[in-house]
Scaffold this motif. Structure first.
Motif, PDB file in Angstrom:
ATOM      1  N   GLU A  33      23.355  -0.178  -7.451  1.00 65.78           N
ATOM      2  CA  GLU A  33      22.277  -1.102  -7.076  1.00 65.78           C
ATOM      3  C   GLU A  33      21.131  -1.068  -8.081  1.00 65.78           C
ATOM      4  OE1 GLU A  33      22.199  -3.461  -4.412  1.00 65.78           O
ATOM      5  OE2 GLU A  33      24.318  -2.921  -4.555  1.00 65.78           O
ATOM      6  N   VAL A  34      20.787   0.101  -8.555  1.00 71.58           N
ATOM      7  CA  VAL A  34      19.708   0.224  -9.533  1.00 71.58           C
ATOM      8  C   VAL A  34      20.102  -0.481 -10.836  1.00 71.58           C
ATOM      9  CG1 VAL A  34      18.418   1.864 -10.967  1.00 71.58           C
ATOM     10  CG2 VAL A  34      18.698   2.286  -8.520  1.00 71.58           C
ATOM     11  N   GLU A  35      21.354  -0.338 -11.233  1.00 66.24           N
ATOM     12  CA  GLU A  35      21.827  -0.985 -12.460  1.00 66.24           C
ATOM     13  C   GLU A  35      21.823  -2.508 -12.345  1.00 66.24           C
ATOM     14  OE1 GLU A  35      25.624   0.828 -13.247  1.00 66.24           O
ATOM     15  OE2 GLU A  35      24.706   2.616 -14.132  1.00 66.24           O
ATOM     16  N   LYS A  36      21.963  -3.037 -11.147  1.00 63.69           N
ATOM     17  CA  LYS A  36      21.937  -4.494 -10.938  1.00 63.69           C
ATOM     18  C   LYS A  36      20.546  -5.067 -11.158  1.00 63.69           C
ATOM     19  CE  LYS A  36      25.582  -4.670  -7.428  1.00 63.69           C
ATOM     20  NZ  LYS A  36      25.823  -4.964  -5.997  1.00 63.69           N
ATOM     21  N   GLY A  37      19.538  -4.236 -11.024  1.00 64.86           N
ATOM     22  CA  GLY A  37      18.164  -4.700 -11.200  1.00 64.86           C
ATOM     23  C   GLY A  37      17.802  -5.757 -10.173  1.00 64.86           C
ATOM     24  N   ALA A  38      17.323  -6.900 -10.631  1.00 68.13           N
ATOM     25  CA  ALA A  38      16.876  -7.978  -9.743  1.00 68.13           C
ATOM     26  C   ALA A  38      18.020  -8.572  -8.923  1.00 68.13           C
ATOM     27  CB  ALA A  38      16.208  -9.076 -10.555  1.00 68.13           C
ATOM     28  N   LYS A  39      19.249  -8.338  -9.329  1.00 71.32           N
ATOM     29  CA  LYS A  39      20.406  -8.871  -8.602  1.00 71.32           C
ATOM     30  C   LYS A  39      20.911  -7.916  -7.519  1.00 71.32           C
ATOM     31  CE  LYS A  39      21.962 -11.682 -12.448  1.00 71.32           C
ATOM     32  NZ  LYS A  39      23.039 -11.983 -13.381  1.00 71.32           N
ATOM     33  N   ALA A  40      20.210  -6.822  -7.311  1.00 72.10           N
ATOM     34  CA  ALA A  40      20.616  -5.837  -6.300  1.00 72.10           C
ATOM     35  C   ALA A  40      20.649  -6.488  -4.926  1.00 72.10           C
ATOM     36  CB  ALA A  40      19.663  -4.654  -6.304  1.00 72.10           C
ATOM     37  N   SER A  41      21.670  -6.134  -4.140  1.00 72.80           N
ATOM     38  CA  SER A  41      21.820  -6.740  -2.817  1.00 72.80           C
ATOM     39  C   SER A  41      21.349  -5.819  -1.688  1.00 72.80           C
ATOM     40  CB  SER A  41      23.283  -7.132  -2.583  1.00 72.80           C
ATOM     41  OG  SER A  41      24.119  -5.997  -2.695  1.00 72.80           O
ATOM     42  N   ASP A  42      21.181  -4.535  -1.960  1.00 75.40           N
ATOM     43  CA  ASP A  42      20.721  -3.598  -0.928  1.00 75.40           C
ATOM     44  C   ASP A  42      19.340  -3.076  -1.316  1.00 75.40           C
ATOM     45  OD1 ASP A  42      20.259  -1.439   0.836  1.00 75.40           O
ATOM     46  OD2 ASP A  42      22.410  -1.097   1.049  1.00 75.40           O
ATOM     47  N   THR A  43      18.341  -3.688  -0.736  1.00 77.05           N
ATOM     48  CA  THR A  43      16.964  -3.352  -1.092  1.00 77.05           C
ATOM     49  C   THR A  43      16.582  -1.916  -0.731  1.00 77.05           C
ATOM     50  OG1 THR A  43      16.179  -4.291   0.996  1.00 77.05           O
ATOM     51  CG2 THR A  43      16.159  -5.728  -0.942  1.00 77.05           C
ATOM     52  N   GLN A  44      17.286  -1.319   0.232  1.00 83.27           N
ATOM     53  CA  GLN A  44      16.981   0.057   0.615  1.00 83.27           C
ATOM     54  C   GLN A  44      17.248   1.026  -0.538  1.00 83.27           C
ATOM     55  OE1 GLN A  44      15.635   1.242   3.713  1.00 83.27           O
ATOM     56  NE2 GLN A  44      15.126  -0.918   3.627  1.00 83.27           N
ATOM     57  N   PHE A  45      18.318   0.782  -1.289  1.00 88.23           N
ATOM     58  CA  PHE A  45      18.607   1.632  -2.441  1.00 88.23           C
ATOM     59  C   PHE A  45      17.552   1.445  -3.533  1.00 88.23           C
ATOM     60  CE2 PHE A  45      23.066   1.730  -0.830  1.00 88.23           C
ATOM     61  CZ  PHE A  45      23.194   3.103  -0.759  1.00 88.23           C
ATOM     62  N   VAL A  46      17.145   0.212  -3.749  1.00 88.64           N
ATOM     63  CA  VAL A  46      16.130  -0.069  -4.768  1.00 88.64           C
ATOM     64  C   VAL A  46      14.807   0.586  -4.378  1.00 88.64           C
ATOM     65  CG1 VAL A  46      14.833  -1.901  -5.936  1.00 88.64           C
ATOM     66  CG2 VAL A  46      17.270  -2.216  -5.439  1.00 88.64           C
ATOM     67  N   LEU A  47      14.440   0.463  -3.114  1.00 90.38           N
ATOM     68  CA  LEU A  47      13.214   1.080  -2.618  1.00 90.38           C
ATOM     69  C   LEU A  47      13.300   2.598  -2.738  1.00 90.38           C
ATOM     70  CD1 LEU A  47      10.475   0.767  -1.236  1.00 90.38           C
ATOM     71  CD2 LEU A  47      11.675   0.709   0.960  1.00 90.38           C
ATOM     72  N   TYR A  48      14.432   3.163  -2.381  1.00 87.42           N
ATOM     73  CA  TYR A  48      14.635   4.606  -2.494  1.00 87.42           C
ATOM     74  C   TYR A  48      14.394   5.063  -3.933  1.00 87.42           C
ATOM     75  CZ  TYR A  48      16.902   9.176  -2.074  1.00 87.42           C
ATOM     76  OH  TYR A  48      17.164  10.522  -2.076  1.00 87.42           O
ATOM     77  N   GLN A  49      15.029   4.378  -4.886  1.00 93.06           N
ATOM     78  CA  GLN A  49      14.891   4.765  -6.285  1.00 93.06           C
ATOM     79  C   GLN A  49      13.463   4.583  -6.792  1.00 93.06           C
ATOM     80  OE1 GLN A  49      17.119   6.342  -8.206  1.00 93.06           O
ATOM     81  NE2 GLN A  49      15.481   6.530  -9.699  1.00 93.06           N
ATOM     82  N   SER A  50      12.814   3.514  -6.372  1.00 87.00           N
ATOM     83  CA  SER A  50      11.438   3.296  -6.829  1.00 87.00           C
ATOM     84  C   SER A  50      10.518   4.401  -6.318  1.00 87.00           C
ATOM     85  CB  SER A  50      10.923   1.921  -6.408  1.00 87.00           C
ATOM     86  OG  SER A  50      10.634   1.876  -5.032  1.00 87.00           O
ATOM     87  N   LYS A  51      10.784   4.891  -5.103  1.00 86.85           N
ATOM     88  CA  LYS A  51       9.961   5.972  -4.558  1.00 86.85           C
ATOM     89  C   LYS A  51      10.251   7.300  -5.248  1.00 86.85           C
ATOM     90  CE  LYS A  51       7.638   3.436  -1.878  1.00 86.85           C
ATOM     91  NZ  LYS A  51       6.252   3.138  -2.237  1.00 86.85           N
ATOM     92  N   VAL A  52      11.474   7.478  -5.725  1.00 82.19           N
ATOM     93  CA  VAL A  52      11.797   8.676  -6.501  1.00 82.19           C
ATOM     94  C   VAL A  52      11.040   8.634  -7.816  1.00 82.19           C
ATOM     95  CG1 VAL A  52      13.626   9.829  -7.834  1.00 82.19           C
ATOM     96  CG2 VAL A  52      14.078   9.072  -5.496  1.00 82.19           C
ATOM     97  N   THR A  53      11.038   7.476  -8.449  1.00 82.40           N
ATOM     98  CA  THR A  53      10.427   7.313  -9.767  1.00 82.40           C
ATOM     99  C   THR A  53       8.896   7.338  -9.707  1.00 82.40           C
ATOM    100  OG1 THR A  53      12.301   5.941 -10.414  1.00 82.40           O
ATOM    101  CG2 THR A  53      10.356   5.815 -11.796  1.00 82.40           C
TER     102      THR A  53
END
Length: 102
Positions: A33-53
């Motif tokens: 999901e992180v590699e998909k960037g803006a095309k990510a379909s599961d926002t929970q994974f993107v949010l998780y990674q952004s909070k890690v970073t």
């Protein structure tokens, strides 16, 4: 062989195997999901990674990541709900996710 609280070694081995599978799948999906960037379909994974970073040691960030991880674990293995304090709001979110994937 029986362990404390009626848990057998076989049950513990099964729990360990399922938990290992969950973490492996979680990390693989997170990476995808992180590699998909803006095309990510599961926002929970993107949010998780952004909070890690952005806030790895921030209390709010840690609580949000823990909540996402817990929700993903329960989605993966509904029996795990018995081991956590799950709010009504979290149960509703999990149920909605199930309906979306059916």
């Amino acid at each position: 062989m029986q362990l404390d609280c009626g848990t057998t070694i076989l049950q513990m081995a099964d729990f360990h195997t399922r938990t290992t599978l969950f973490y492996t799948e979680f990390n693989n999906r997170l990476k995808e999901e992180v590699e998909k960037g803006a095309k990510a379909s599961d926002t929970q994974f993107v949010l998780y990674q952004s909070k890690v970073t952005q806030g790895a040691d921030n209390s709010t960030s840690i609580k949000l990541r823990r909540s996402i991880l817990k929700r993903k674990l329960i989605e993966f293995n509904p029996d795990m709900q018995n081991f956590f304090n799950v709010s009504e709001k979290e149960v509703e979110a999990i149920e909605l996710k199930k309906k979306d994937t059916i």
